[in-house]
Design a protein around this motif. Structure first.
Motif, mmCIF file in Angstrom:
data_model
loop_
_atom_site.group_PDB
_atom_site.id
_atom_site.type_symbol
_atom_site.label_atom_id
_atom_site.label_comp_id
_atom_site.label_asym_id
_atom_site.label_seq_id
_atom_site.Cartn_x
_atom_site.Cartn_y
_atom_site.Cartn_z
ATOM 1 N N TYR A 113 0.902 -1.063 0.102
ATOM 2 C CA TYR A 113 -0.052 0.016 0.157
ATOM 3 C C TYR A 113 0.791 1.100 -0.029
ATOM 4 O O TYR A 113 0.252 2.336 -0.385
ATOM 5 C CB TYR A 113 -0.805 -0.052 1.291
ATOM 6 C CG TYR A 113 -0.271 0.286 2.698
ATOM 7 C CD1 TYR A 113 0.036 1.473 3.152
ATOM 8 C CD2 TYR A 113 0.514 -0.591 3.361
ATOM 9 C CE1 TYR A 113 0.560 1.624 4.261
ATOM 10 C CE2 TYR A 113 1.048 -0.611 4.226
ATOM 11 C CZ TYR A 113 1.106 0.848 4.908
ATOM 12 O OH TYR A 113 1.827 0.977 6.151
ATOM 13 N N ASN A 114 2.055 1.200 0.506
ATOM 14 C CA ASN A 114 2.919 2.395 0.441
ATOM 15 C C ASN A 114 4.100 2.165 -0.396
ATOM 16 O O ASN A 114 5.030 2.932 -0.226
ATOM 17 C CB ASN A 114 3.492 2.488 2.131
ATOM 18 C CG ASN A 114 4.164 1.781 2.360
ATOM 19 O OD1 ASN A 114 4.310 0.413 2.143
ATOM 20 N ND2 ASN A 114 5.286 1.674 3.358
ATOM 21 N N ALA A 115 4.110 1.540 -1.461
ATOM 22 C CA ALA A 115 5.084 1.180 -2.444
ATOM 23 C C ALA A 115 5.322 2.628 -3.158
ATOM 24 O O ALA A 115 6.693 2.842 -3.347
ATOM 25 C CB ALA A 115 4.876 0.194 -3.474
ATOM 26 N N HIS A 116 4.387 3.531 -3.422
ATOM 27 C CA HIS A 116 4.787 4.817 -3.893
ATOM 28 C C HIS A 116 5.534 5.745 -3.176
ATOM 29 O O HIS A 116 6.734 6.387 -3.654
ATOM 30 C CB HIS A 116 3.626 5.420 -4.138
ATOM 31 C CG HIS A 116 2.531 5.697 -3.192
ATOM 32 N ND1 HIS A 116 1.832 4.863 -2.545
ATOM 33 C CD2 HIS A 116 2.171 6.990 -2.612
ATOM 34 C CE1 HIS A 116 1.240 5.250 -1.645
ATOM 35 N NE2 HIS A 116 1.559 6.729 -1.529
ATOM 36 N N GLU A 117 5.236 5.424 -1.892
ATOM 37 C CA GLU A 117 6.302 6.360 -1.047
ATOM 38 C C GLU A 117 7.681 5.824 -0.670
ATOM 39 O O GLU A 117 8.448 6.618 -0.711
ATOM 40 C CB GLU A 117 5.460 6.256 0.552
ATOM 41 C CG GLU A 117 4.109 7.080 0.455
ATOM 42 C CD GLU A 117 3.370 7.036 1.835
ATOM 43 O OE1 GLU A 117 3.753 6.139 2.849
ATOM 44 O OE2 GLU A 117 2.426 7.604 2.004
ATOM 45 N N MET A 118 7.733 4.338 -0.817
ATOM 46 C CA MET A 118 9.096 3.871 -0.357
ATOM 47 C C MET A 118 9.868 4.184 -1.544
ATOM 48 O O MET A 118 11.089 4.435 -1.704
ATOM 49 C CB MET A 118 8.980 2.303 -0.282
ATOM 50 C CG MET A 118 8.433 2.168 1.252
ATOM 51 S SD MET A 118 8.638 0.258 1.428
ATOM 52 C CE MET A 118 7.790 -0.483 0.142
ATOM 53 N N LEU A 119 9.321 4.100 -2.764
ATOM 54 C CA LEU A 119 9.961 4.171 -4.135
ATOM 55 C C LEU A 119 10.260 5.949 -4.134
ATOM 56 O O LEU A 119 11.629 6.200 -4.308
ATOM 57 C CB LEU A 119 9.250 3.850 -5.339
ATOM 58 C CG LEU A 119 9.830 4.298 -6.666
ATOM 59 C CD1 LEU A 119 11.142 3.876 -6.996
ATOM 60 C CD2 LEU A 119 8.822 4.101 -7.801
ATOM 61 N N ALA A 120 9.614 6.775 -4.005
ATOM 62 C CA ALA A 120 9.855 8.171 -3.980
ATOM 63 C C ALA A 120 10.999 8.508 -2.979
ATOM 64 O O ALA A 120 11.858 9.249 -3.440
ATOM 65 C CB ALA A 120 8.453 9.197 -3.929
ATOM 66 N N GLU A 121 10.656 8.155 -1.559
ATOM 67 C CA GLU A 121 11.602 8.687 -0.658
ATOM 68 C C GLU A 121 12.980 7.989 -0.898
ATOM 69 O O GLU A 121 13.996 8.891 -0.899
ATOM 70 C CB GLU A 121 11.003 7.930 0.707
ATOM 71 C CG GLU A 121 9.793 8.786 1.171
ATOM 72 C CD GLU A 121 9.258 8.341 2.389
ATOM 73 O OE1 GLU A 121 9.841 7.187 2.726
ATOM 74 O OE2 GLU A 121 8.133 9.000 2.704
ATOM 75 N N GLY A 122 13.026 6.817 -1.389
ATOM 76 C CA GLY A 122 14.248 6.174 -1.653
ATOM 77 C C GLY A 122 15.123 6.845 -2.862
ATOM 78 O O GLY A 122 16.214 6.815 -2.720
ATOM 79 N N GLU A 123 14.427 6.905 -3.898
ATOM 80 C CA GLU A 123 15.231 7.623 -5.059
ATOM 81 C C GLU A 123 15.542 9.028 -4.530
ATOM 82 O O GLU A 123 16.562 9.432 -5.173
ATOM 83 C CB GLU A 123 14.526 7.561 -6.152
ATOM 84 C CG GLU A 123 14.176 5.755 -6.720
ATOM 85 C CD GLU A 123 15.724 5.511 -6.924
ATOM 86 O OE1 GLU A 123 16.396 5.931 -7.915
ATOM 87 O OE2 GLU A 123 16.211 4.520 -6.061
ATOM 88 N N PHE A 124 14.474 9.742 -4.281
ATOM 89 C CA PHE A 124 14.914 11.262 -3.860
ATOM 90 C C PHE A 124 15.851 11.349 -2.997
ATOM 91 O O PHE A 124 16.697 12.105 -3.151
ATOM 92 C CB PHE A 124 13.501 12.037 -3.389
ATOM 93 C CG PHE A 124 13.601 13.285 -3.275
ATOM 94 C CD1 PHE A 124 13.082 13.993 -4.632
ATOM 95 C CD2 PHE A 124 14.090 14.089 -2.385
ATOM 96 C CE1 PHE A 124 13.166 15.553 -4.685
ATOM 97 C CE2 PHE A 124 14.068 15.351 -2.387
ATOM 98 C CZ PHE A 124 13.791 16.314 -3.554
ATOM 99 N N ASN A 125 15.923 10.563 -2.123
ATOM 100 C CA ASN A 125 16.998 10.456 -1.001
ATOM 101 C C ASN A 125 18.224 10.410 -1.499
ATOM 102 O O ASN A 125 19.380 10.867 -1.180
ATOM 103 C CB ASN A 125 16.489 9.491 0.228
ATOM 104 C CG ASN A 125 17.225 10.026 1.524
ATOM 105 O OD1 ASN A 125 18.158 10.926 1.716
ATOM 106 N ND2 ASN A 125 17.693 8.803 2.200
ATOM 107 N N LYS A 126 18.328 9.288 -2.327
ATOM 108 C CA LYS A 126 19.432 8.765 -2.981
ATOM 109 C C LYS A 126 20.197 9.992 -3.816
ATOM 110 O O LYS A 126 21.526 10.156 -3.552
ATOM 111 C CB LYS A 126 19.344 7.539 -3.839
ATOM 112 C CG LYS A 126 20.752 7.312 -4.749
ATOM 113 C CD LYS A 126 20.464 6.090 -5.442
ATOM 114 C CE LYS A 126 19.552 6.491 -6.710
ATOM 115 N NZ LYS A 126 19.265 5.352 -7.666
ATOM 116 N N PHE A 127 19.403 10.675 -4.511
ATOM 117 C CA PHE A 127 20.016 11.691 -5.177
ATOM 118 C C PHE A 127 20.360 13.004 -4.506
ATOM 119 O O PHE A 127 21.447 13.721 -4.670
ATOM 120 C CB PHE A 127 19.218 12.275 -6.467
ATOM 121 C CG PHE A 127 19.161 11.015 -7.581
ATOM 122 C CD1 PHE A 127 20.406 11.138 -8.121
ATOM 123 C CD2 PHE A 127 18.113 10.225 -7.625
ATOM 124 C CE1 PHE A 127 20.382 10.241 -9.410
ATOM 125 C CE2 PHE A 127 18.217 9.375 -8.637
ATOM 126 C CZ PHE A 127 19.362 9.222 -9.530
#
Length: 178
Positions: A89-103
């Motif tokens: 249910y929170n896959a969109h948040e995990m993807l967005a947070e992970g990739e944004f944080n990485k950059f």
């Protein structure tokens, strides 16, 4: 609740976009297997837009609003079988947070390397209800920007680079210390 980025300013945003373009030109931009066909096409543009004018929360909301994730994904069983299950249910948040944080972290590495006396310190960017012990031990540690940048450019996620506990969503990031 989303990540709080202490040093998200115009300079950091510019460096984030440069890092994104570096990955794109090298053909190594991470595209989650959870993205559907539309998501594979739209994600890089939305990521860049969030870097320029928003944050991880904006990216997550766009992924959700535009329905860019698949509904189902394969899950492998220890026995060797595969079953199709609903995407978290929170896959969109995990993807967005992970990739944004990485950059974001990659950009801060570059800033630290370019600013005399600047260092990077690990901090909790997202409150969690039950922080992992290993994660708590990382908070406050000074980390080498040369090693961290090389690690992030060579690997997919910030959690691995920070040697945070296994699994996504540690809630850790870095901040500039002068």
């Amino acid at each position: 609740m989303t990540l709080t980025f202490h040093d998200l300013d115009e300079q950091t945003r510019h460096l984030m976009v440069e890092e994104l373009e570096l990955d794109q030109s090298a053909g190594r931009l991470y595209l989650s297997p959870r993205l559907n066909e539309d998501g594979l096409g739209r994600f890089p543009t939305l990521l860049k837009e969030a870097m320029l004018t928003g944050d991880a929360a904006l990216l997550a909301s766009k992924i959700l609003q535009e329905r860019l994730l698949s509904d189902l994904e394969p899950r492998k069983h220890k026995s060797g079988g595969v079953q199709m299950v609903r995407v978290s249910y929170n896959a969109h948040e995990m993807l967005a947070e992970g990739e944004f944080n990485k950059f974001y972290v990659r950009a801060l590495c570059r800033r630290a390397l370019g600013e005399t006396g600047a260092k990077l310190r690990i901090y909790r960017a997202k409150p969690v209800t039950q922080p992992r012990h290993d994660s708590l031990e990382k908070i406050g540690q000074i980390i080498d920007p040369v090693e961290l940048l090389a690690d992030l450019r060579g690997n997919l996620g910030v959690d691995a680079a920070l040697k945070a506990p296994s699994g996504p969503n540690s809630g850790l990031s870095v901040e500039l210390v002068k």
